[in-house]
Design an enzyme around this catalytic site. Structure first.
Site, mmCIF file in Angstrom:
data_model
loop_
_atom_site.group_PDB
_atom_site.id
_atom_site.type_symbol
_atom_site.label_atom_id
_atom_site.label_comp_id
_atom_site.label_asym_id
_atom_site.label_seq_id
_atom_site.Cartn_x
_atom_site.Cartn_y
_atom_site.Cartn_z
ATOM 1 N N HIS A 8 32.551 62.514 -6.682
ATOM 2 C CA HIS A 8 32.028 63.636 -7.510
ATOM 3 C C HIS A 8 33.153 64.137 -8.391
ATOM 4 O O HIS A 8 32.800 65.129 -9.337
ATOM 5 C CB HIS A 8 31.430 64.553 -6.797
HETATM 6 C C1 UD1 Z 1 32.746 72.091 -7.295
HETATM 7 C C2 UD1 Z 1 34.151 72.421 -7.211
HETATM 8 C C3 UD1 Z 1 34.965 71.239 -6.346
HETATM 9 C C4 UD1 Z 1 34.246 70.726 -5.221
HETATM 10 C C5 UD1 Z 1 32.791 70.606 -5.480
HETATM 11 C C6 UD1 Z 1 32.093 70.222 -4.060
HETATM 12 C C7 UD1 Z 1 35.166 73.641 -8.943
HETATM 13 C C8 UD1 Z 1 35.996 73.550 -10.229
HETATM 14 N N1 UD1 Z 1 34.784 72.715 -8.196
HETATM 15 O O1 UD1 Z 1 32.628 70.818 -8.084
HETATM 16 O O2 UD1 Z 1 36.168 71.490 -6.345
HETATM 17 O O3 UD1 Z 1 34.705 69.785 -4.736
HETATM 18 O O4 UD1 Z 1 32.087 71.807 -5.936
HETATM 19 O O5 UD1 Z 1 30.737 69.923 -4.246
HETATM 20 O O6 UD1 Z 1 35.083 74.758 -8.569
HETATM 21 N N2 UD1 Z 1 24.929 71.032 -9.705
HETATM 22 C C9 UD1 Z 1 23.599 71.297 -9.486
HETATM 23 N N3 UD1 Z 1 23.289 71.923 -8.186
HETATM 24 C C10 UD1 Z 1 24.142 72.763 -7.622
HETATM 25 C C11 UD1 Z 1 25.328 72.839 -8.213
HETATM 26 C C12 UD1 Z 1 25.664 71.876 -9.098
HETATM 27 O O7 UD1 Z 1 22.673 70.256 -9.874
HETATM 28 O O8 UD1 Z 1 23.566 73.550 -6.749
HETATM 29 C C13 UD1 Z 1 25.186 70.295 -10.924
HETATM 30 C C14 UD1 Z 1 25.245 70.997 -12.266
HETATM 31 O O9 UD1 Z 1 24.596 70.012 -13.186
HETATM 32 C C15 UD1 Z 1 26.488 71.224 -12.451
HETATM 33 C C16 UD1 Z 1 27.406 70.179 -11.914
HETATM 34 O O10 UD1 Z 1 26.422 69.952 -10.638
HETATM 35 O O11 UD1 Z 1 26.913 71.566 -13.874
HETATM 36 C C17 UD1 Z 1 28.796 70.507 -11.279
HETATM 37 O O12 UD1 Z 1 28.731 71.523 -10.545
HETATM 38 P P1 UD1 Z 1 29.944 72.627 -10.399
HETATM 39 O O13 UD1 Z 1 30.093 73.590 -9.484
HETATM 40 O O14 UD1 Z 1 30.492 73.008 -11.904
HETATM 41 O O15 UD1 Z 1 31.093 71.791 -10.109
HETATM 42 P P2 UD1 Z 1 31.241 70.608 -8.827
HETATM 43 O O16 UD1 Z 1 31.381 69.146 -9.474
HETATM 44 O O17 UD1 Z 1 29.992 70.653 -7.935
#
Ligand code: UD1
Length: 366
Positions: free
Chosen positions: A206
């Protein structure tokens, strides 16, 4: 002492759970509240973990959701500031390296509130990782830094952090693993997933550096497809990866259904199911941080598809190997494990299930 424990994203939940429990044992002296920023919000990315880990519901949910780094960080700060002003805590506890960790640290410090960072001092040296920026900003501001290994202690000292602020306590994520290992082992793998122990690999993928660029993602999926010809790969797919694979037209690399074949995608799994799968896997392929540590403790070979790690102790004495994201290197590492040449590691010092209790004892002495 009034303490706010902060969580935001999936890897935070298993780190804060044992701290909440340890604080509860000292409830005569600690008044704790749990604040969820809402960085992760899907049932499978958030609530499922509260259920699996037996955690109390958050006292406060900031509900910030997704956004660009600046949007998400700013929203957390605006909302968390109100909570700090209202609750007037003596201390806030942040864990890990996600945006919520850094945002809450900055907010609290500017209000003169003390901050403790659990899992401090990890460094990849890679400033293209958002987590590295979060780690640096958090540690430079924190009053108390709880570390997991000797590399972290050395990193902090090298950066000029006073020794009195650094406490080598061990690894809270391993507290959670040890607590739930028995329950996870009891789940029925064959029944639930149709898999045989030792005859499959698990995969997590991811990181933006691996999934946000089409060529990189395609090359990785090509290599994984080759491995999957010999060993089925179970992939609880992260929402970011699902989104990017769809966008790039790469979803045909995945198979779904109730039988492992090729790169078999399933929805993100709960803590116990995933622990169960990992403890019986032939190998784990990952770009995650925490999984490098969990596989070391489980004694399962781990192939980390990144150029670096902030957790070098898992390579020094654990079962982890860093291979980058080039297909030849991923394939060579997998081939070695398939030929029975996987590394057998040992568990790092103080990864013994007692880290949270050590943290709370330090806090009570402040
Ligand atoms: C975040 C953390 C990363 C961690 C990861 C674990 C930061 C910078 N990154 O990355 O260190 O390893 O979490 O999972 O804090 N989304 C959903 N549902 C959710 C959450 C996210 O659909 O409940 C999707 C959204 O489209 C979002 C994307 O995932 O834009 C990324 O989510 P985000 O929290 O920005 O970063 P992660 O890649 O999850």
């Amino acid at each position: 002492m009034k303490i706010l424990n902060i969580v935001g994203a999936r890897p935070n939940f298993m780190k804060i759970a044992p701290i909440i429990e340890a604080m509860h044992r000292h409830r005569d002296r600690i008044d704790q509240m749990l604040v969820h920023t809402g960085q992760h919000y899907d049932q499978k990315m958030s609530k499922a973990f509260f259920e699996d880990l037996g955690m109390p519901r958050p006292d406060v949910d900031l509900g910030v959701g997704s956004g660009s780094h600046a949007e998400q960080t700013a929203r957390i700060m605006v909302e968390f500031e109100k909570v700090c002003i209202r609750e007037k805590p003596d201390l806030i506890i942040v864990v890990g390296d996600v945006n919520s960790t850094m945002a809450c640290t900055i907010t609290a410090k500017k209000l003169g509130i003390k901050v403790a960072h659990v899992e401090a001092g990890l460094r990849s040296g890679d400033m293209s990782m958002p987590e590295e920026i979060n780690r640096l900003c958090t540690d430079v501001l924190c009053d108390y830094l709880f570390t997991t290994d000797h590399f972290a202690n050395d990193n902090l000292k090298r950066e000029g952090i006073h020794r009195e602020k650094i406490f080598f306590v061990g690894n809270v994520m391993i507290d959670t693993l040890m607590k739930h290992k028995k329950a996870a082992a009891k789940l029925d793998l064959a029944d639930k997933f149709g898999l045989e122990p030792g005859k499959y690999a698990t995969l997590t993928l991811h990181r933006p550096s691996n999934v946000d660029d089409k060529n990189t993602l395609q090359e990785i999926l090509e290599a994984l497809t080759q491995i999957a010809r010999e060993l089925p790969i179970v992939f609880p797919i992260h929402p970011r990866t699902r989104k990017m694979a769809d966008l790039f037209g790469l979803a045909h690399y995945f198979s779904s259904g109730n039988r492992a074949k090729g790169i078999w995608t399933v929805e993100p799994l709960g803590y116990l199911d995933f622990l169960h799968l990992n403890m019986h896997a032939k190998m784990v392929l990952t770009d995650s941080g925490g999984l490098q540590e969990e596989t070391t403790v489980l004694g399962i070979p781990c192939i980390t598809m990144r150029e670096n790690t902030e957790r070098p102790v898992t390579c020094e004495i654990g079962t982890n190997i860093i291979v980058g994201n080039k297909p030849d290197n991923i394939l060579a590492a997998a081939e070695k494990i398939l030929n029975g040449e996987g590394i057998k590691g040992i568990t790092p010092e103080k990864w013994d299930g007692k880290a949270a209790e050590r943290i709370v004892r330090v806090i009570l002495n402040f």
